[in-house]
Design a protein around this motif. Structure first.
Motif, PDB file in Angstrom:
ATOM      1  N   VAL A  85      38.848  45.284  37.172  1.00 55.53           N
ATOM      2  CA  VAL A  85      37.797  45.312  36.156  1.00 55.53           C
ATOM      3  C   VAL A  85      38.321  46.024  34.915  1.00 55.53           C
ATOM      4  O   VAL A  85      38.778  47.168  34.973  1.00 55.53           O
ATOM      5  N   ARG A  86      38.268  45.296  33.785  1.00 56.22           N
ATOM      6  CA  ARG A  86      38.686  45.823  32.485  1.00 56.22           C
ATOM      7  C   ARG A  86      40.133  46.336  32.493  1.00 56.22           C
ATOM      8  O   ARG A  86      40.476  47.276  31.783  1.00 56.22           O
ATOM      9  N   ASP A  87      40.965  45.721  33.312  1.00 54.81           N
ATOM     10  CA  ASP A  87      42.378  46.097  33.323  1.00 54.81           C
ATOM     11  C   ASP A  87      43.068  45.555  32.078  1.00 54.81           C
ATOM     12  O   ASP A  87      42.746  44.467  31.593  1.00 54.81           O
ATOM     13  N   ASP A  88      44.039  46.293  31.577  1.00 55.58           N
ATOM     14  CA  ASP A  88      44.797  45.880  30.396  1.00 55.58           C
ATOM     15  C   ASP A  88      46.172  45.394  30.839  1.00 55.58           C
ATOM     16  O   ASP A  88      47.061  46.190  31.142  1.00 55.58           O
ATOM     17  N   TRP A  89      46.314  44.068  30.894  1.00 55.89           N
ATOM     18  CA  TRP A  89      47.593  43.465  31.255  1.00 55.89           C
ATOM     19  C   TRP A  89      48.192  42.738  30.049  1.00 55.89           C
ATOM     20  O   TRP A  89      48.922  41.772  30.192  1.00 55.89           O
ATOM     21  N   TYR A  90      47.865  43.220  28.884  1.00 57.23           N
ATOM     22  CA  TYR A  90      48.345  42.588  27.647  1.00 57.23           C
ATOM     23  C   TYR A  90      49.880  42.513  27.660  1.00 57.23           C
ATOM     24  O   TYR A  90      50.567  43.516  27.844  1.00 57.23           O
ATOM     25  N   GLY A  91      50.401  41.297  27.481  1.00 56.21           N
ATOM     26  CA  GLY A  91      51.844  41.111  27.376  1.00 56.21           C
ATOM     27  C   GLY A  91      52.619  41.344  28.663  1.00 56.21           C
ATOM     28  O   GLY A  91      53.851  41.391  28.642  1.00 56.21           O
ATOM     29  N   GLU A  92      51.935  41.465  29.795  1.00 59.09           N
ATOM     30  CA  GLU A  92      52.615  41.715  31.069  1.00 59.09           C
ATOM     31  C   GLU A  92      53.478  40.523  31.493  1.00 59.09           C
ATOM     32  O   GLU A  92      53.139  39.372  31.234  1.00 59.09           O
ATOM     33  N   GLU A  93      54.570  40.798  32.176  1.00 61.17           N
ATOM     34  CA  GLU A  93      55.384  39.767  32.816  1.00 61.17           C
ATOM     35  C   GLU A  93      55.016  39.783  34.297  1.00 61.17           C
ATOM     36  O   GLU A  93      55.296  40.756  35.002  1.00 61.17           O
ATOM     37  N   ILE A  94      54.355  38.733  34.755  1.00 64.68           N
ATOM     38  CA  ILE A  94      53.879  38.670  36.141  1.00 64.68           C
ATOM     39  C   ILE A  94      54.731  37.629  36.867  1.00 64.68           C
ATOM     40  O   ILE A  94      54.545  36.427  36.701  1.00 64.68           O
ATOM     41  N   THR A  95      55.671  38.107  37.657  1.00 66.98           N
ATOM     42  CA  THR A  95      56.638  37.226  38.301  1.00 66.98           C
ATOM     43  C   THR A  95      56.600  37.377  39.812  1.00 66.98           C
ATOM     44  O   THR A  95      56.640  38.492  40.342  1.00 66.98           O
ATOM     45  N   GLY A  96      56.508  36.240  40.508  1.00 68.74           N
ATOM     46  CA  GLY A  96      56.591  36.235  41.958  1.00 68.74           C
ATOM     47  C   GLY A  96      55.458  36.950  42.666  1.00 68.74           C
ATOM     48  O   GLY A  96      55.623  37.392  43.804  1.00 68.74           O
ATOM     49  N   ARG A  97      54.305  37.069  42.015  1.00 72.08           N
ATOM     50  CA  ARG A  97      53.170  37.757  42.635  1.00 72.08           C
ATOM     51  C   ARG A  97      52.267  36.756  43.357  1.00 72.08           C
ATOM     52  O   ARG A  97      52.236  35.577  43.032  1.00 72.08           O
ATOM     53  N   HIS A  98      51.497  37.245  44.320  1.00 69.38           N
ATOM     54  CA  HIS A  98      50.502  36.408  44.991  1.00 69.38           C
ATOM     55  C   HIS A  98      49.199  37.186  45.074  1.00 69.38           C
ATOM     56  O   HIS A  98      49.163  38.295  45.642  1.00 69.38           O
ATOM     57  N   TYR A  99      48.157  36.612  44.492  1.00 73.06           N
ATOM     58  CA  TYR A  99      46.826  37.206  44.532  1.00 73.06           C
ATOM     59  C   TYR A  99      45.931  36.277  45.344  1.00 73.06           C
ATOM     60  O   TYR A  99      45.778  35.101  45.008  1.00 73.06           O
ATOM     61  N   LEU A 100      45.343  36.789  46.414  1.00 74.33           N
ATOM     62  CA  LEU A 100      44.526  35.986  47.320  1.00 74.33           C
ATOM     63  C   LEU A 100      43.088  36.496  47.320  1.00 74.33           C
ATOM     64  O   LEU A 100      42.831  37.668  47.622  1.00 74.33           O
ATOM     65  N   ARG A 101      42.165  35.606  46.926  1.00 71.09           N
ATOM     66  CA  ARG A 101      40.734  35.932  46.884  1.00 71.09           C
ATOM     67  C   ARG A 101      40.455  37.225  46.099  1.00 71.09           C
ATOM     68  O   ARG A 101      39.655  38.061  46.508  1.00 71.09           O
ATOM     69  N   CYS A 102      41.148  37.377  44.989  1.00 67.71           N
ATOM     70  CA  CYS A 102      40.940  38.545  44.133  1.00 67.71           C
ATOM     71  C   CYS A 102      39.942  38.211  43.023  1.00 67.71           C
ATOM     72  O   CYS A 102      39.699  37.044  42.720  1.00 67.71           O
ATOM     73  N   GLU A 103      39.374  39.248  42.428  1.00 63.95           N
ATOM     74  CA  GLU A 103      38.402  39.069  41.354  1.00 63.95           C
ATOM     75  C   GLU A 103      38.886  39.816  40.115  1.00 63.95           C
ATOM     76  O   GLU A 103      39.277  40.981  40.181  1.00 63.95           O
ATOM     77  N   PHE A 104      38.863  39.097  38.998  1.00 72.61           N
ATOM     78  CA  PHE A 104      39.288  39.668  37.721  1.00 72.61           C
ATOM     79  C   PHE A 104      38.100  39.601  36.765  1.00 72.61           C
ATOM     80  O   PHE A 104      37.610  38.516  36.469  1.00 72.61           O
ATOM     81  N   GLN A 105      37.643  40.752  36.286  1.00 67.80           N
ATOM     82  CA  GLN A 105      36.510  40.795  35.370  1.00 67.80           C
ATOM     83  C   GLN A 105      36.903  41.535  34.092  1.00 67.80           C
ATOM     84  O   GLN A 105      37.393  42.661  34.144  1.00 67.80           O
ATOM     85  N   GLU A 106      36.705  40.838  32.949  1.00 70.97           N
ATOM     86  CA  GLU A 106      36.981  41.423  31.630  1.00 70.97           C
ATOM     87  C   GLU A 106      38.402  41.971  31.540  1.00 70.97           C
ATOM     88  O   GLU A 106      38.659  42.983  30.885  1.00 70.97           O
ATOM     89  N   THR A 107      39.319  41.299  32.223  1.00 71.82           N
ATOM     90  CA  THR A 107      40.729  41.689  32.188  1.00 71.82           C
ATOM     91  C   THR A 107      41.405  41.053  30.978  1.00 71.82           C
ATOM     92  O   THR A 107      41.134  39.911  30.636  1.00 71.82           O
ATOM     93  N   ASP A 108      42.307  41.807  30.337  1.00 71.95           N
ATOM     94  CA  ASP A 108      43.019  41.295  29.166  1.00 71.95           C
ATOM     95  C   ASP A 108      44.405  40.816  29.580  1.00 71.95           C
ATOM     96  O   ASP A 108      45.288  41.612  29.897  1.00 71.95           O
TER      97      ASP A 108
END
Length: 199
Positions: free
Chosen positions: A12-35
């Motif tokens: 919730v409201r996480d700041d991932w601005y400009g992040e490099e997201i490599t090789g990750r796995h998100y299962l049944r996760c919820e993202f709210q107001e994330t940048d």
């Protein structure tokens, strides 16, 4: 970000601005107001995740998968998807312009009523995607597999449809003014109207 799998997490409201997201796995996760503006995902997998009011502005996604995901009120301004899989994902009240999609599989994607004016889909598989009532004026759908797609009331004026499978398109139930098609596609559309072309 390090490699790994995260399951049933809530962001919730996480700041991932400009992040490099490599090789990750998100299962049944919820993202709210994330940048996620200007973020880049590579070879990452999001399965059955929920995205609410997430900013994907100017983000880049390469060989990643968002399967069975739900996007609600998300902003994809200037986002790009290359070789990505979005099978069975749905988009509700999202800002999708301008969006560029190259390759990948968007089959069964839910885009009913979406504002897709001037977006670009090139070489994408969109089998049985729901484009009911979508506004695709001036959009580019070239070499797209739209077989079995739901196209009731779709608006395609001035759209470039060359090379795409239009077998599911009823020209009497779509807006096609000034749309661009190949001679082969024109023959398919004429046939669907019950006409016979003879020299």
């Amino acid at each position: 970000m390090a490699e790994g799998t995260q399951e049933e997490q809530r962001f919730v409201r996480d700041d991932w601005y400009g992040e490099e997201i490599t090789g990750r796995h998100y299962l049944r996760c919820e993202f709210q107001e994330t940048d996620l503006s200007e973020a880049v995902t590579r070879n990452s997998v999001f399965t059955d995740c929920v995205f609410g009011n997430v900013r994907f502005n100017a983000s880049r996604h390469v060989d990643s998968a968002f399967t069975g995901c739900s996007f609600k009120r998300c902003n994809f301004f200037d986002a790009e998807f290359t070789g990505c899989k979005l099978v069975g994902s749905s988009f509700t009240e999202c800002e999708l312009r301008p969006l560029r999609v190259t390759g990948g599989d968007w089959s069964f994607a839910g885009l009913a009523g979406a504002d897709l004016r001037a977006v670009t889909f090139q070489g994408v598989r969109m089998r049985e995607a729901d484009l009911t009532g979508a506004d695709c004026a001036g959009a580019v759908f070239t070499d797209v597999d739209l077989s079995g797609a739901l196209l009731h009331g779709v608006k395609l004026p001035r759209a470039d449809l060359r090379g795409s499978d239009l077998s599911a398109l009823d020209p009497l139930d779509a807006e096609l003014t000034a749309a661009i098609v190949s001679p082969e596609q024109a023959a398919v559309l004429v046939t669907s109207l019950g006409l016979h072309v003879r020299a």
